[in-house]
Design a protein around this motif. Structure first.
Motif, mmCIF file in Angstrom:
data_model
loop_
_atom_site.group_PDB
_atom_site.id
_atom_site.type_symbol
_atom_site.label_atom_id
_atom_site.label_comp_id
_atom_site.label_asym_id
_atom_site.label_seq_id
_atom_site.Cartn_x
_atom_site.Cartn_y
_atom_site.Cartn_z
ATOM 1 N N LYS A 44 0.865 -1.775 0.043
ATOM 2 C CA LYS A 44 -0.687 -0.149 0.147
ATOM 3 C C LYS A 44 0.481 1.383 0.001
ATOM 4 C CE LYS A 44 -3.333 -0.976 -0.894
ATOM 5 N NZ LYS A 44 -5.184 -0.593 -1.010
ATOM 6 N N ASN A 74 -2.837 -0.576 6.906
ATOM 7 C CA ASN A 74 -2.099 -1.054 5.639
ATOM 8 C C ASN A 74 -1.814 0.750 5.084
ATOM 9 O OD1 ASN A 74 -0.560 -3.214 6.488
ATOM 10 N ND2 ASN A 74 -1.306 -4.108 4.889
ATOM 11 N N THR A 75 -3.019 0.881 4.410
ATOM 12 C CA THR A 75 -3.516 2.341 3.451
ATOM 13 C C THR A 75 -3.028 3.260 4.447
ATOM 14 O OG1 THR A 75 -5.080 1.405 2.126
ATOM 15 C CG2 THR A 75 -4.751 3.569 1.733
ATOM 16 N N GLY A 179 -4.349 -11.187 -4.688
ATOM 17 C CA GLY A 179 -5.579 -11.049 -4.065
ATOM 18 C C GLY A 179 -6.304 -9.533 -4.939
ATOM 19 N N ILE A 180 -7.421 -9.076 -4.110
ATOM 20 C CA ILE A 180 -7.987 -8.149 -4.622
ATOM 21 C C ILE A 180 -8.390 -7.585 -3.008
ATOM 22 C CG2 ILE A 180 -10.292 -7.027 -6.309
ATOM 23 C CD1 ILE A 180 -9.633 -10.142 -7.600
ATOM 24 N N GLY A 181 -8.339 -6.384 -2.577
ATOM 25 C CA GLY A 181 -9.258 -5.453 -1.797
ATOM 26 C C GLY A 181 -9.879 -4.572 -2.374
ATOM 27 N N THR A 182 -9.066 -3.429 -2.588
ATOM 28 C CA THR A 182 -9.194 -2.090 -3.492
ATOM 29 C C THR A 182 -9.622 -2.988 -5.287
ATOM 30 O OG1 THR A 182 -7.507 -1.296 -4.021
ATOM 31 C CG2 THR A 182 -8.469 -0.601 -2.036
ATOM 32 N N GLY A 183 -8.485 -3.857 -5.893
ATOM 33 C CA GLY A 183 -8.643 -4.418 -6.400
ATOM 34 C C GLY A 183 -7.616 -3.664 -7.390
ATOM 35 N N THR A 185 -4.230 -3.529 -6.802
ATOM 36 C CA THR A 185 -2.595 -3.983 -7.802
ATOM 37 C C THR A 185 -3.046 -4.852 -8.950
ATOM 38 O OG1 THR A 185 -2.064 -4.478 -4.799
ATOM 39 C CG2 THR A 185 -1.414 -5.590 -6.249
ATOM 40 N N VAL A 223 -8.905 -8.403 2.299
ATOM 41 C CA VAL A 223 -8.645 -9.332 1.080
ATOM 42 C C VAL A 223 -10.171 -9.101 0.630
ATOM 43 C CG1 VAL A 223 -6.618 -9.108 -0.401
ATOM 44 C CG2 VAL A 223 -7.469 -11.332 0.731
ATOM 45 N N SER A 274 -3.656 -12.557 3.543
ATOM 46 C CA SER A 274 -3.562 -12.431 2.197
ATOM 47 C C SER A 274 -2.215 -12.695 1.114
ATOM 48 C CB SER A 274 -3.849 -10.831 1.356
ATOM 49 O OG SER A 274 -2.753 -10.484 2.148
ATOM 50 N N PRO A 300 1.254 -9.473 0.164
ATOM 51 C CA PRO A 300 1.122 -7.026 0.462
ATOM 52 C C PRO A 300 1.254 -7.263 1.289
ATOM 53 C CG PRO A 300 -1.095 -8.497 -0.130
ATOM 54 C CD PRO A 300 0.236 -9.793 -0.509
ATOM 55 N N TYR A 306 0.344 -9.552 12.565
ATOM 56 C CA TYR A 306 -1.276 -10.993 13.058
ATOM 57 C C TYR A 306 -0.516 -11.993 13.576
ATOM 58 C CZ TYR A 306 -2.874 -8.801 8.371
ATOM 59 O OH TYR A 306 -2.446 -7.908 7.266
#
Ligand SMILES: Cc1ncc(COP(=O)(O)O)c(C=O)c1O
Length: 458
Positions: A44, A74-75, A179-183, A185, A223, A274, A300, A306
């Motif tokens: 991010k 992260n962002t 993977g896709i969170g906001t998409g 990446t 994600v 993720s 990511p 974690y």
């Protein structure tokens, strides 16, 4: 040697590392793009820096202004890092479900953290994104970064992450897995690599709606796309370009988390959940390919975020993701009979019409024919025998909402927990016990089943 004038110049140009051990038996090569090597610790940083630079150019963010974002961590860290370096204030709105290490991290960078309820419908004014937008509007010099719809997010991956992978593999990459969170990446990196004939594979938590899941809660953070049952209109981020994804691998949480742990233990790569999802997908993809193929998965962030969850054996066994070192296990003493459920919108009469005996789980209403339910969706339980006695004494009770009699969420045990340890852990509580496999409720049994069965076998 890499020497930089500013921490911001060190964003990107991350290493690509070949996996050697978790790939045993595969002929295709699997490499990982190590995004936790960014100075803020995640992929991010790229989007955060790019969004701020674009806002400065557009005049949306003025010197001394306030950057506001809704972020699972992260962002927020990336933006806080940029803010610290450039003299902005950062305000990060986070869901109260995120790992507490992530909150501490944001605060360490000097960001103001505003926590809000994590599981709210998209329209709710206190939903992470709505609250962040409002704070930005109400703050003098406020700017809402909006990673979900900010074109600078995917664009930076098209300009940097994609070309880096192409160069680092000498143009040999054949598959991108992310993977896709906001998409951001997958859309940006994929857009660049597709021009070179690379196949783009999206990895998605099994319950996420992006790849066709029912939208129920899952345990891999950051994600996928969760769907609150009260959400009227589900909106997907515009940063996510669905046309870029050639195909999906849907990964159950247990598979993601066990792969993440293997990456630490066998490859020396401590990564987040993720990243486990992405590598689990990459291993599936590589299994069908020959030696001429080169699969690249994006990792990511780091597992340091974690330690109290995915890398904590007690959390993992309690959620049903992992077996204890010694049996007898909970599954040895508790029969798995299937889960009797009633939606929280039903009445007592409806329960009595459909259920005879044994505890019934009261669940968040969701259109699903799955035989199991995500653990957080079990919000209470009822005993039909008790309800029948109640209605016999006062027939008007039949019209009550079932939630009035559902109590609180039942105690839960993992199927691979040591039976004695699980019994001791929930000792002193009341009511039936939920049995979990991979974070999903598979049965609800009277407490005596766990306690007595254990005494007789143990
Ligand atoms: C740990 C982690 N994994 C994956 C993602 C998803 O990346 P993207 O938003 O680019 O789709 C994020 C985004 O915040 C993240 O923090």
């Amino acid at each position: 040697m890499n020497v930089f004038e500013s921490v911001l110049d060190a964003v990107g140009a991350t290493p690509l590392i070949r996996l050697r051990r978790v790939t045993a038996g595969l002929t295709a090569q699997v490499w990982v793009k190590v995004e936790f090597a960014n100075p803020g610790g995640s992929v991010k940083d790229r989007a955060a820096l790019a969004m701020v630079r674009a806002a400065e150019e557009l005049g949306e963010l003025q010197p001394g202004g306030t950057i506001v974002e809704g972020s699972s961590g992260n962002t927020g860290v990336g933006l806080a890092m940029v803010a610290a370096q450039c003299g902005y204030t950062a305000v990060v709105v986070v869901p109260n479900t995120i790992a507490h290490e992530k909150v501490a991290l944001l605060q360490a960078y000097g960001a103001r953290v505003v926590a809000t309820e994590g599981k709210l419908p998209r329209e709710h004014p206190e939903h992470v994104n709505n609250l962040a937008r409002r704070i930005a509007e109400e703050t003098d010099g406020g700017w809402y970064a909006n990673q979900y719809d900010n074109p600078a997010n995917p664009r930076i991956h098209e300009l940097t992450t994609g070309p880096e992978i192409w160069e680092q593999t000498g143009g040999r990459v054949t598959h991108l897995v992310a993977g896709i969170g906001t998409g951001g990446t997958i859309s940006g990196t994929g857009r660049f690599l597709k021009r070179h004939g690379v196949t783009v594979v999206g990895t998605d938590p099994e319950a996420s709606v992006y790849a066709g899941g029912d939208g129920s809660p899952y345990f891999v953070e950051s994600v996928g796309h969760y769907l609150h049952p009260d959400t009227v209109e589900d909106t997907w981020p515009t940063a996510y370009d669905r046309a870029i994804v050639d195909r999906f691998e849907r990964i159950p949480d247990g598979e993601s988390l066990r792969v993440a742990r293997r990456l630490a233990a066998e490859e020396g790569l401590l990564v987040g959940g993720s990243a486990g999802t992405a590598v689990a997908g990459a291993l599936r993809v590589a299994a069908g390919l020959g030696p001429e193929h080169v699969v690249v998965a994006v990792l990511p962030d780091s597992g340091r975020n974690y330690l109290s969850k995915y890398f904590d054996d007690r959390w993992m066994t309690g959620m049903g993701f992992l077996d204890a070192t010694e049996g007898p296990f909970v599954r040895d003493v508790v029969p798995q009979r299937g889960l009797a459920v009633v939606p929280a919108t039903d009445t007592v009469a409806a329960v009595l019409a459909r259920h005879g005996s044994g505890p019934v789980a009261v669940v968040v209403p969701r259109t699903s024919d799955a035989p199991t339910r995500s653990a957080p969706e079990v919000i209470g339980s009822v005993d039909p025998a008790e309800l029948r006695a109640l209605v016999a004494a006062d027939p008007e009770r039949a019209a009550d909402s079932v939630t009035r009699h559902a109590g609180s969420a039942p105690a839960a045990v993992g199927h691979g927990e040591n039976a004695a340890a699980a019994t001791a852990r929930i000792d002193g509580g009341k009511g039936p016990v939920l049995l979990l496999i991979d974070g999903r409720a598979v049965a609800l049994v009277p407490r005596a089943v766990l306690e007595q069965r254990h005494e007789t076998t143990g």
